[in-house]
Design a protein around this motif. Sequence first.
Motif, PDB file in Angstrom:
ATOM      1  N   PHE A  38       6.754  -9.447 130.080  1.00 48.30           N
ATOM      2  CA  PHE A  38       7.398  -9.876 128.840  1.00 48.30           C
ATOM      3  C   PHE A  38       6.374 -10.013 127.718  1.00 48.30           C
ATOM      4  CE2 PHE A  38       9.096 -13.139 125.989  1.00 48.30           C
ATOM      5  CZ  PHE A  38      10.281 -12.524 125.625  1.00 48.30           C
ATOM      6  N   PHE A  39       5.207 -10.596 128.013  1.00 44.48           N
ATOM      7  CA  PHE A  39       4.145 -10.710 127.016  1.00 44.48           C
ATOM      8  C   PHE A  39       3.719  -9.339 126.512  1.00 44.48           C
ATOM      9  CE2 PHE A  39       2.194 -15.007 128.491  1.00 44.48           C
ATOM     10  CZ  PHE A  39       3.268 -15.670 127.939  1.00 44.48           C
ATOM     11  N   ILE A  40       3.543  -8.422 127.433  1.00 43.27           N
ATOM     12  CA  ILE A  40       3.121  -7.072 127.051  1.00 43.27           C
ATOM     13  C   ILE A  40       4.192  -6.407 126.185  1.00 43.27           C
ATOM     14  CG2 ILE A  40       2.617  -4.757 127.953  1.00 43.27           C
ATOM     15  CD1 ILE A  40       1.273  -6.159 130.344  1.00 43.27           C
ATOM     16  N   TYR A  41       5.457  -6.571 126.552  1.00 48.44           N
ATOM     17  CA  TYR A  41       6.557  -5.973 125.791  1.00 48.44           C
ATOM     18  C   TYR A  41       6.612  -6.521 124.367  1.00 48.44           C
ATOM     19  CZ  TYR A  41      11.297  -5.145 124.166  1.00 48.44           C
ATOM     20  OH  TYR A  41      12.371  -4.812 123.404  1.00 48.44           O
ATOM     21  N   ILE A  42       6.595  -7.849 124.236  1.00 50.88           N
ATOM     22  CA  ILE A  42       6.712  -8.460 122.908  1.00 50.88           C
ATOM     23  C   ILE A  42       5.486  -8.144 122.055  1.00 50.88           C
ATOM     24  CG2 ILE A  42       6.762 -10.681 121.691  1.00 50.88           C
ATOM     25  CD1 ILE A  42       9.460  -9.887 122.744  1.00 50.88           C
ATOM     26  N   THR A  43       4.301  -8.233 122.637  1.00 53.81           N
ATOM     27  CA  THR A  43       3.087  -7.961 121.869  1.00 53.81           C
ATOM     28  C   THR A  43       3.031  -6.499 121.428  1.00 53.81           C
ATOM     29  OG1 THR A  43       2.003  -9.638 123.219  1.00 53.81           O
ATOM     30  CG2 THR A  43       0.599  -8.291 121.862  1.00 53.81           C
ATOM     31  N   THR A  44       3.460  -5.593 122.289  1.00 53.98           N
ATOM     32  CA  THR A  44       3.517  -4.178 121.905  1.00 53.98           C
ATOM     33  C   THR A  44       4.552  -3.959 120.813  1.00 53.98           C
ATOM     34  OG1 THR A  44       2.877  -3.566 124.152  1.00 53.98           O
ATOM     35  CG2 THR A  44       3.809  -1.837 122.794  1.00 53.98           C
ATOM     36  N   LYS A  45       5.649  -4.694 120.877  1.00 51.36           N
ATOM     37  CA  LYS A  45       6.682  -4.596 119.849  1.00 51.36           C
ATOM     38  C   LYS A  45       6.158  -5.081 118.494  1.00 51.36           C
ATOM     39  CE  LYS A  45      11.412  -6.112 119.035  1.00 51.36           C
ATOM     40  NZ  LYS A  45      12.509  -6.930 119.513  1.00 51.36           N
ATOM     41  N   SER A  49       3.234   0.562 119.464  1.00 48.81           N
ATOM     42  CA  SER A  49       3.046   1.181 120.778  1.00 48.81           C
ATOM     43  C   SER A  49       1.690   1.860 120.931  1.00 48.81           C
ATOM     44  CB  SER A  49       4.168   2.191 121.047  1.00 48.81           C
ATOM     45  OG  SER A  49       4.139   3.205 120.061  1.00 48.81           O
ATOM     46  N   GLN A  50       0.985   2.111 119.832  1.00 44.11           N
ATOM     47  CA  GLN A  50      -0.333   2.734 119.943  1.00 44.11           C
ATOM     48  C   GLN A  50      -1.346   1.791 120.595  1.00 44.11           C
ATOM     49  OE1 GLN A  50       1.170   2.066 117.010  1.00 44.11           O
ATOM     50  NE2 GLN A  50      -0.281   1.235 115.539  1.00 44.11           N
ATOM     51  N   TYR A  51      -1.060   0.488 120.632  1.00 44.49           N
ATOM     52  CA  TYR A  51      -1.963  -0.487 121.244  1.00 44.49           C
ATOM     53  C   TYR A  51      -1.527  -0.892 122.648  1.00 44.49           C
ATOM     54  CZ  TYR A  51      -3.718  -0.982 116.513  1.00 44.49           C
ATOM     55  OH  TYR A  51      -4.243  -0.730 115.278  1.00 44.49           O
ATOM     56  N   PHE A  52      -0.579  -0.169 123.241  1.00 45.72           N
ATOM     57  CA  PHE A  52      -0.030  -0.562 124.537  1.00 45.72           C
ATOM     58  C   PHE A  52      -1.103  -0.671 125.619  1.00 45.72           C
ATOM     59  CE2 PHE A  52       1.595   0.691 128.716  1.00 45.72           C
ATOM     60  CZ  PHE A  52       2.444  -0.380 128.944  1.00 45.72           C
ATOM     61  N   ILE A  53      -1.965   0.308 125.723  1.00 45.94           N
ATOM     62  CA  ILE A  53      -2.971   0.315 126.798  1.00 45.94           C
ATOM     63  C   ILE A  53      -3.930  -0.859 126.649  1.00 45.94           C
ATOM     64  CG2 ILE A  53      -4.905   1.611 127.779  1.00 45.94           C
ATOM     65  CD1 ILE A  53      -3.317   4.144 127.187  1.00 45.94           C
ATOM     66  N   SER A  54      -4.401  -1.112 125.433  1.00 43.77           N
ATOM     67  CA  SER A  54      -5.329  -2.227 125.248  1.00 43.77           C
ATOM     68  C   SER A  54      -4.645  -3.574 125.449  1.00 43.77           C
ATOM     69  CB  SER A  54      -5.989  -2.153 123.878  1.00 43.77           C
ATOM     70  OG  SER A  54      -5.019  -2.160 122.870  1.00 43.77           O
ATOM     71  N   PHE A  59      -3.894  -8.387 128.830  1.00 47.73           N
ATOM     72  CA  PHE A  59      -3.038  -9.328 129.565  1.00 47.73           C
ATOM     73  C   PHE A  59      -3.260  -9.212 131.067  1.00 47.73           C
ATOM     74  CE2 PHE A  59      -0.285  -9.652 125.726  1.00 47.73           C
ATOM     75  CZ  PHE A  59      -0.319 -11.031 125.628  1.00 47.73           C
ATOM     76  N   GLY A  60      -3.505  -8.007 131.542  1.00 51.35           N
ATOM     77  CA  GLY A  60      -3.765  -7.823 132.967  1.00 51.35           C
ATOM     78  C   GLY A  60      -5.029  -8.527 133.410  1.00 51.35           C
ATOM     79  N   LEU A  61      -6.094  -8.385 132.629  1.00 50.17           N
ATOM     80  CA  LEU A  61      -7.350  -9.036 132.989  1.00 50.17           C
ATOM     81  C   LEU A  61      -7.250 -10.561 132.927  1.00 50.17           C
ATOM     82  CD1 LEU A  61      -9.971  -6.713 131.261  1.00 50.17           C
ATOM     83  CD2 LEU A  61      -9.495  -6.952 133.709  1.00 50.17           C
ATOM     84  N   VAL A  62      -6.582 -11.070 131.900  1.00 48.96           N
ATOM     85  CA  VAL A  62      -6.444 -12.521 131.776  1.00 48.96           C
ATOM     86  C   VAL A  62      -5.562 -13.090 132.885  1.00 48.96           C
ATOM     87  CG1 VAL A  62      -5.482 -14.340 130.311  1.00 48.96           C
ATOM     88  CG2 VAL A  62      -6.907 -12.582 129.316  1.00 48.96           C
ATOM     89  N   SER A  63      -4.511 -12.383 133.241  1.00 52.46           N
ATOM     90  CA  SER A  63      -3.586 -12.907 134.247  1.00 52.46           C
ATOM     91  C   SER A  63      -4.127 -12.799 135.665  1.00 52.46           C
ATOM     92  CB  SER A  63      -2.248 -12.189 134.160  1.00 52.46           C
ATOM     93  OG  SER A  63      -2.422 -10.829 134.505  1.00 52.46           O
ATOM     94  N   LEU A  64      -5.138 -11.974 135.871  1.00 52.15           N
ATOM     95  CA  LEU A  64      -5.699 -11.818 137.209  1.00 52.15           C
ATOM     96  C   LEU A  64      -6.873 -12.752 137.480  1.00 52.15           C
ATOM     97  CD1 LEU A  64      -5.538  -7.954 137.593  1.00 52.15           C
ATOM     98  CD2 LEU A  64      -4.042  -9.668 138.604  1.00 52.15           C
ATOM     99  N   LEU A  65      -7.209 -13.599 136.526  1.00 60.46           N
ATOM    100  CA  LEU A  65      -8.291 -14.553 136.751  1.00 60.46           C
ATOM    101  C   LEU A  65      -7.915 -15.518 137.876  1.00 60.46           C
ATOM    102  CD1 LEU A  65      -9.284 -15.425 133.077  1.00 60.46           C
ATOM    103  CD2 LEU A  65     -10.535 -14.001 134.683  1.00 60.46           C
ATOM    104  N   PRO A  66      -8.803 -15.747 138.811  1.00 58.20           N
ATOM    105  CA  PRO A  66      -8.447 -16.588 139.970  1.00 58.20           C
ATOM    106  C   PRO A  66      -8.634 -18.080 139.716  1.00 58.20           C
ATOM    107  CG  PRO A  66     -10.621 -15.673 140.269  1.00 58.20           C
ATOM    108  CD  PRO A  66     -10.099 -15.118 138.964  1.00 58.20           C
TER     109      PRO A  66
END
Length: 141
Positions: A38-45, A49-54, A59-66
């Motif tokens: 949801f974060f990725i969807y809203i932030t890309t919106k 969409s040109q910033y989707f990968i970044s 968000f992937g790196l931040v959410s995978l922090l242990p």
Amino acid sequence: LLLNRLSSLIVFELNGRVWDPILSMIFNATFHSFTIIFFIYITTKVFGSQYFISIALAFGLVSLLPTGWDNILWSFQAQFYFYLLTGFVMIYFAFSKTINCRGIVLTIFFSTLCYFSISAGTIVTISVIIVLSIGLIQALF
């Protein structure tokens, strides 16, 4: 912690009034994944969409922090996901380009949910009231 307790009670009731910690972990993992998507969807919106990968990478790196792996195993982490989700949606509606009655009502609704997710939601709710008040005063003059 109200939203965390309600989600735990819903999982408990859906499981036939049997407490299953594995099911709670599955629920939290699913909710965590939904929040990230949801974060990725809203932030890309918002940013395009040109910033989707970044955006997805960030968000992937931040959410995978242990940092809270033990809380995830104890199925206690949902309160933070509710806080992030309601706070993010509330900020999206509060600072949207078109302020209308629907946006204000949704902002107040999600700030109230943020208040009931964790104690830090109080600060968010007070901040939203101040920001909306300043915006309404500026709109009048």
